[in-house]
Each structure stands twice: as structure tokens, then as C-alpha cells.
Design a protein around this motif. Structure first.
Motif, PDB file in Angstrom:
ATOM      1  N   TYR A  77      56.652-118.031 -47.140  1.00 37.06           N
ATOM      2  CA  TYR A  77      55.600-119.016 -46.862  1.00 37.06           C
ATOM      3  C   TYR A  77      54.878-118.685 -45.549  1.00 37.06           C
ATOM      4  CZ  TYR A  77      53.643-123.527 -45.391  1.00 37.06           C
ATOM      5  OH  TYR A  77      52.807-124.524 -44.944  1.00 37.06           O
ATOM      6  N   LYS A  78      55.652-118.411 -44.501  1.00 39.00           N
ATOM      7  CA  LYS A  78      55.060-118.089 -43.203  1.00 39.00           C
ATOM      8  C   LYS A  78      54.230-116.805 -43.268  1.00 39.00           C
ATOM      9  CE  LYS A  78      58.515-120.395 -40.306  1.00 39.00           C
ATOM     10  NZ  LYS A  78      59.602-120.219 -39.304  1.00 39.00           N
ATOM     11  N   ASP A  79      54.742-115.804 -43.981  1.00 34.97           N
ATOM     12  CA  ASP A  79      54.023-114.533 -44.107  1.00 34.97           C
ATOM     13  C   ASP A  79      52.677-114.725 -44.791  1.00 34.97           C
ATOM     14  OD1 ASP A  79      56.044-113.189 -42.863  1.00 34.97           O
ATOM     15  OD2 ASP A  79      56.963-112.425 -44.708  1.00 34.97           O
ATOM     16  N   ALA A  80      52.647-115.633 -45.782  1.00 38.07           N
ATOM     17  CA  ALA A  80      51.397-115.898 -46.499  1.00 38.07           C
ATOM     18  C   ALA A  80      50.359-116.495 -45.552  1.00 38.07           C
ATOM     19  CB  ALA A  80      51.645-116.844 -47.668  1.00 38.07           C
ATOM     20  N   LEU A  81      50.799-117.419 -44.692  1.00 41.67           N
ATOM     21  CA  LEU A  81      49.893-118.025 -43.712  1.00 41.67           C
ATOM     22  C   LEU A  81      49.387-116.980 -42.727  1.00 41.67           C
ATOM     23  CD1 LEU A  81      51.704-121.392 -42.836  1.00 41.67           C
ATOM     24  CD2 LEU A  81      49.887-121.017 -44.498  1.00 41.67           C
ATOM     25  N   LEU A  82      50.290-116.116 -42.300  1.00 40.04           N
ATOM     26  CA  LEU A  82      49.910-115.086 -41.332  1.00 40.04           C
ATOM     27  C   LEU A  82      48.966-114.056 -41.942  1.00 40.04           C
ATOM     28  CD1 LEU A  82      53.347-114.526 -39.580  1.00 40.04           C
ATOM     29  CD2 LEU A  82      51.325-115.592 -38.611  1.00 40.04           C
ATOM     30  N   ASP A  83      49.156-113.760 -43.230  1.00 36.94           N
ATOM     31  CA  ASP A  83      48.266-112.814 -43.918  1.00 36.94           C
ATOM     32  C   ASP A  83      46.834-113.324 -43.914  1.00 36.94           C
ATOM     33  OD1 ASP A  83      50.260-111.058 -44.413  1.00 36.94           O
ATOM     34  OD2 ASP A  83      50.639-111.731 -46.472  1.00 36.94           O
ATOM     35  N   VAL A  84      46.696-114.620 -44.155  1.00 41.47           N
ATOM     36  CA  VAL A  84      45.355-115.216 -44.151  1.00 41.47           C
ATOM     37  C   VAL A  84      44.759-115.127 -42.761  1.00 41.47           C
ATOM     38  CG1 VAL A  84      44.084-117.373 -44.396  1.00 41.47           C
ATOM     39  CG2 VAL A  84      45.803-116.763 -46.077  1.00 41.47           C
ATOM     40  N   SER A  85      45.592-115.408 -41.768  1.00 42.98           N
ATOM     41  CA  SER A  85      45.122-115.358 -40.384  1.00 42.98           C
ATOM     42  C   SER A  85      44.695-113.949 -40.011  1.00 42.98           C
ATOM     43  CB  SER A  85      46.232-115.816 -39.443  1.00 42.98           C
ATOM     44  OG  SER A  85      45.860-115.604 -38.115  1.00 42.98           O
ATOM     45  N   ALA A  86      45.537-112.973 -40.368  1.00 42.00           N
ATOM     46  CA  ALA A  86      45.264-111.587 -39.978  1.00 42.00           C
ATOM     47  C   ALA A  86      44.037-111.022 -40.677  1.00 42.00           C
ATOM     48  CB  ALA A  86      46.481-110.725 -40.291  1.00 42.00           C
ATOM     49  N   SER A  87      43.875-111.371 -41.961  1.00 40.74           N
ATOM     50  CA  SER A  87      42.740-110.823 -42.707  1.00 40.74           C
ATOM     51  C   SER A  87      41.469-111.639 -42.542  1.00 40.74           C
ATOM     52  CB  SER A  87      43.097-110.764 -44.201  1.00 40.74           C
ATOM     53  OG  SER A  87      43.395-112.062 -44.671  1.00 40.74           O
ATOM     54  N   ARG A  88      41.618-112.819 -41.911  1.00 40.50           N
ATOM     55  CA  ARG A  88      40.470-113.694 -41.670  1.00 40.50           C
ATOM     56  C   ARG A  88      39.705-114.008 -42.958  1.00 40.50           C
ATOM     57  NH1 ARG A  88      38.039-110.873 -36.164  1.00 40.50           N
ATOM     58  NH2 ARG A  88      39.994-110.824 -35.073  1.00 40.50           N
ATOM     59  N   LYS A  89      40.430-114.369 -43.973  1.00 38.85           N
ATOM     60  CA  LYS A  89      39.790-114.691 -45.246  1.00 38.85           C
ATOM     61  C   LYS A  89      39.075-116.040 -45.220  1.00 38.85           C
ATOM     62  CE  LYS A  89      42.942-111.952 -48.064  1.00 38.85           C
ATOM     63  NZ  LYS A  89      43.997-111.966 -49.093  1.00 38.85           N
ATOM     64  N   SER A  90      39.418-116.857 -44.236  1.00 35.11           N
ATOM     65  CA  SER A  90      38.770-118.168 -44.154  1.00 35.11           C
ATOM     66  C   SER A  90      37.286-118.014 -43.878  1.00 35.11           C
ATOM     67  CB  SER A  90      39.414-118.998 -43.040  1.00 35.11           C
ATOM     68  OG  SER A  90      38.684-120.183 -42.861  1.00 35.11           O
ATOM     69  N   ASN A  91      36.485-118.831 -44.540  1.00 41.40           N
ATOM     70  CA  ASN A  91      35.039-118.787 -44.331  1.00 41.40           C
ATOM     71  C   ASN A  91      34.640-119.522 -43.054  1.00 41.40           C
ATOM     72  OD1 ASN A  91      34.517-117.369 -46.692  1.00 41.40           O
ATOM     73  ND2 ASN A  91      34.656-119.238 -47.919  1.00 41.40           N
ATOM     74  N   LYS A  92      35.566-120.291 -42.513  1.00 44.10           N
ATOM     75  CA  LYS A  92      35.278-121.055 -41.307  1.00 44.10           C
ATOM     76  C   LYS A  92      35.467-120.180 -40.075  1.00 44.10           C
ATOM     77  CE  LYS A  92      36.772-125.491 -43.247  1.00 44.10           C
ATOM     78  NZ  LYS A  92      37.681-126.631 -43.068  1.00 44.10           N
ATOM     79  N   ARG A  93      34.431-120.039 -39.329  1.00 40.67           N
ATOM     80  CA  ARG A  93      34.516-119.272 -38.090  1.00 40.67           C
ATOM     81  C   ARG A  93      35.418-119.976 -37.090  1.00 40.67           C
ATOM     82  NH1 ARG A  93      30.747-119.494 -33.649  1.00 40.67           N
ATOM     83  NH2 ARG A  93      30.974-117.700 -32.263  1.00 40.67           N
ATOM     84  N   ASN A  94      35.469-121.291 -37.197  1.00 44.60           N
ATOM     85  CA  ASN A  94      36.247-122.090 -36.262  1.00 44.60           C
ATOM     86  C   ASN A  94      37.645-122.437 -36.783  1.00 44.60           C
ATOM     87  OD1 ASN A  94      33.902-122.047 -34.833  1.00 44.60           O
ATOM     88  ND2 ASN A  94      33.765-124.247 -34.518  1.00 44.60           N
TER      89      ASN A  94
END
Length: 438
Positions: A77-94
């Protein structure tokens, strides 16, 4: 006569073999309800599943143990959250994870290595899972208070909670500096004692010898704790820790390549150059006894047909992939040895694996007559920590011999010599006086 027409049997749909077995589903306290471990008809292992970013993430834990499966699930679960953070897949700049990721990237090169590691570990373990992809400028005082409450529930000490808030404040100040949020929210005040001076229990010489003998006895009887058999590895582990001052966390990283023999014969000793697991990476000068202990350990590993190459772990090398599991196994076996020794039952002490490090330091303070500065450097700690925690049990009676270890014979001899000289001088003066009078 009415003839009944046979109604064809309706076949029930066959369930997918990967469908969770309902009674096997287990949730993990403190994590989203969608995070579950379960078994299927297709495998003997537990599987993990949770819903994230619009889809289910599924993976086998490759474990038949419910406890181990939950540990795997939390990390997944934690790795999945970190993957999103590292790859910056979020469309929100903030997005909080994106801003935090940028902060750590910019500070990694300019920060103290110890501080950076401490900050990013707290971020990954507790801060990121709580704030996730939330817009950083929408974080309120109410949410910060909720975050602190969640940390309190996990029994984290106030001092550590305060450090989490410090990391959060650093990330938000970075966001303000880069015009990603207008101002800081009001941070909650952390109440409670931020530091406690607790006397840590250690083993006396007789108790230490009792623990070693108990480990030998259980190894000879091949006693099992869960599925793990106690072998002489545990005896040598206990002896090694008491003669090398290392922390339990050092067992996780210590490899054969980190150990070097110095000197020869009775003057031989070992030096340890393993990576720092808490403070600094000073070279450790182990006690001479470790030479024989280490040699016996290596032979024991060979007898168990376990690897002893330079890059292999010194203790429990059979558990190579997950050293957290290795530490859990070591702790369970040590707990069994302490229980069998009856020391806690007879003395009321609470002896943990960390108690072996306390024992090592106390032996040097009581028996070794070692300066605390020298001892603290070699034990990778500070004089303040030695005084506050390790030496808190030290009594004046225990160090009486050290206090009395003064070369009295030489002092008395000097005093006697001075008295004799004074008497001779006095006698000579009187004789001279009489001669003059005559």
C-alpha cells in the motif's frame, strides 16, 4: 391425466477461482477499509487488494501466514502511494505528494544525511499515507489535529510526533516559498513529556551467563518457536552483542565484509565498519572475546549449510530478502530464551534484545574503568546518552574499586619520605643549635 414436464436444472455460475473466500478476508486496523488480505481457491497463499486511483490493485503476498501477509500488504500500500508521488501522475500541481517530493529532491543534496533520512522516513511512514494527493493549500488546522490524533493512537511518543510536525512545517514552508500556498495553517501544540529518562534494564554477570547457558540448552533440545528452530546462532548472537556494543538494528545490516580481525594471539580483536543504523558510522573496536565468538559462529553457519561469503549477513543469513522478518524472528527466539531463564520472573526486570547493548556498556563502566567519552564514541552514541540511559543504574558501590584505584603505596611512600626528611632536618637543626651554643 396431467403429465409433468421435466424442468431442466439450472447450473449455478461457477465463481472465479481468484474471487476472495469470504471467511478469509481480513482488514488492517488503521488503514483504508479497501485494503484487505484474503485467500482464494487458486492459491495456498494470501493475496492483497485495495482500491486506489480508480482501480483495484492486487498482488500475491507469497505467504501462508496471516501476520506476514498483513505486513506485506501495508508495504504494498505504501509503495503504491510513493509510486504516484515519484512519478507525479497527479494532475494537481499543488498535490501534497508532488510538493513534498519536490521538497525532498531539492534538500537531499544540501541536508545533513542523518536529518534527511530521518525526515523522509517519517514522511513515508505516516505523513504521506495521511495527506496523499490532497491539495496542499487546503490543509487546515482541523486536519493537522486529526493527524496528530492518529499518531497518538499508534502509541508514538510526543517527541516523535513533534518531529513529524517539524517535517510537515518544512514541506509547507517550501510550498509558500514557491507560491504554492498563501500561508501556514495554525499547527497544533503537542502536549505531554517530550522526553523521558527511563532506566533500561541490563544483565548482571551471573544473569548473562545464565542466558548463554539457556540458549545452549534450548539449541541442544532443538526447541522451536513457531516454525523457527533455536540453534547455537542465538548463543553466539547474544555473546557477540555483549562484546561489541552493537544495537539490535545493526544485526539487520551487519555483513561479513564489515568485520576485520586485527592483531594476533591474545592481542587480537575485531573491528566493525557496518553502515550507521541510528547515529554515526564510527569504527567499532569490539572486545577480544569476539574473535573466538565470531569464529564459532562462522563454523555454526557452515554446519547449518548457510552462506558465509563477504556479502552475506552475519546473523540469520537464511532470511536475506526481508531483514525486517529476520529481526522479528531473532526477537521471538530471544524472548523464548529469556522466558526459559526465569530471570524476569525472579528479578522483575524487563530484558529485551536492546538490553544486551545496555549490558555491554554497563560491563565496561563497572569492570572496564573506561572513560565515558571513549565508550560513547565506540558505542556510536554520546556521553549524554550514556549518562541519561545506560549509566542510570550505576551505583557508587559498583564503581568503588575504580574510585579507590589510586597508587596509595607510592603516595604513602612519598609522604613517609617527606616526614623522614623533615625529622632529619629538624634533628640536624637541633644539633647545629647545640654546637653553636657550646
Amino acid at each position: 391425466m396431467t403429465t409433468k414436464t421435466a424442468v431442466p436444472a439450472v447450473n449455478k455460475p461457477v465463481k472465479n477461482r481468484l474471487t476472495p473466500i469470504a471467511e478469509s478476508i481480513e482488514r488492517i486496523r488503521g488503514y483504508p477499509s479497501t485494503l484487505i488480505v484474503y485467500k482464494t481457491n487458486a492459491s495456498k497463499y494470501y493475496w492483497v487488494r485495495f482500491f486506489f486511483n480508480g482501480k483495484n490493485r492486487i498482488k500475491t503476498t507469497k505467504s501462508e501466514s496471516s501476520k506476514d501477509a498483513k505486513t506485506f500488504a501495508i508495504q504494498f500500500y505504501k509503495d503504491a502511494l510513493l509510486d504516484v508521488s515519484a512519478s507525479r501522475k497527479s494532475n494537481k500541481r499543488n498535490a501534497f505528494s508532488v510538493v513534498a517530493n519536490q521538497f525532498f529532491e531539492t534538500t537531499e543534496r544540501n541536508s545533513n544525511s542523518k536529518t534527511y533520512k530521518s525526515d523522509i522516513n517519517r514522511y513515508r511512514q505516516n505523513i504521506l499515507p495521511f495527506f496523499k494527493q490532497q491539495d496542499i493549500e487546503t490543509i487546515t488546522n482541523a486536519q493537522l489535529n486529526e493527524f496528530v490524533e492518529e499518531l497518538h493512537k499508534t502509541k508514538i511518543k510526543p517527541a516523535t510526533i513533534k518531529h513529524h510536525i517539524v517535517v510537515l512545517r518544512k514541506i509547507m514552508k517550501y510550498a509558500i516559498a514557491n507560491q504554492l500556498m498563501p500561508n501556514l495553517p495554525v499547527f497544533p501544540r503537542i502536549t505531554g513529556r517530550l522526553q523521558t529518562s527511563v532506566k533500561r534494564d541490563y544483565l548482571t554477570k551471573d544473569e548473562y551467563e545464565k542466558v548463554v547457558k539457556t540458549a545452549e540448552k534450548l539449541a541442544a533440545a532443538k526447541v522451536k518457536v513457531r516454525t523457527q528452530t533455536i540453534t547455537l546462532q542465538m548463543k553466539y548472537l547474544i555473546q557477540f552483542m555483549v562484546n561489541s556494543f552493537i544495537r539490535p538494528s545493526d544485526l539487520r545490516v551487519l555483513k561479513h565484509k564489515h568485520i576485520k580481525k586485527r592483531g594476533e594471539g591474545r592481542d587480537a580483536w575485531l573491528t566493525l565498519n557496518h553502515p550507521a543504523t541510528k547515529t554515526n558510522a564510527n569504527e567499532v573496536q569490539a572486545m577480544p572475546a569476539t574473535v573466538g565468538i565470531y569464529a564459532s559462529l562462522v563454523q555454526q553457519l557452515k554446519d547449518e549449510k548457510l552462506p558465509t561469503k563477504p556479502d552475506d549477513y552475519v546473523f540469520f543469513p537464511q532470511i536475506r530478502e526481508n531483514r525486517t522478518t529476520a529481526m522479528e524472528v531473532i526477537s521471538r527466539l530471544f524472548k523464548k530464551i529469556i522466558e526459559e531463564s526465569k530471570i524476569e520472573e525472579k528479578t522483575g526486570k524487563k530484558i529485551t534484545l536492546y538490553g544486551l547493548r545496555h549490558t555491554a556498556i554497563m560491563f565496561r563502566l563497572i569492570i572496564g574503568n573506561v572513560d565515558t567519552l571513549v565508550l560513547s564514541r565506540n558505542a556510536r552514541t554520546s556521553q549524554n546518552m550514556i549518562d541519561k540511559f545506560y549509566a542510570s543504574h550505576l551505583t557508587t558501590d559498583q564503581v568503588r574499586r575504580q574510585l579507590h584505584n589510586i597508587p596509595y603505596k607510592e603516595v604513602i611512600k612519598k609522604i613517609s619520605t617527606k616526614k623522614v626528611t623533615a625529622k632529619k632536618t629538624s634533628a640536624t637543626t637541633k644539633t647545629s643549635s647545640k654546637t653553636i651554643q657550646k
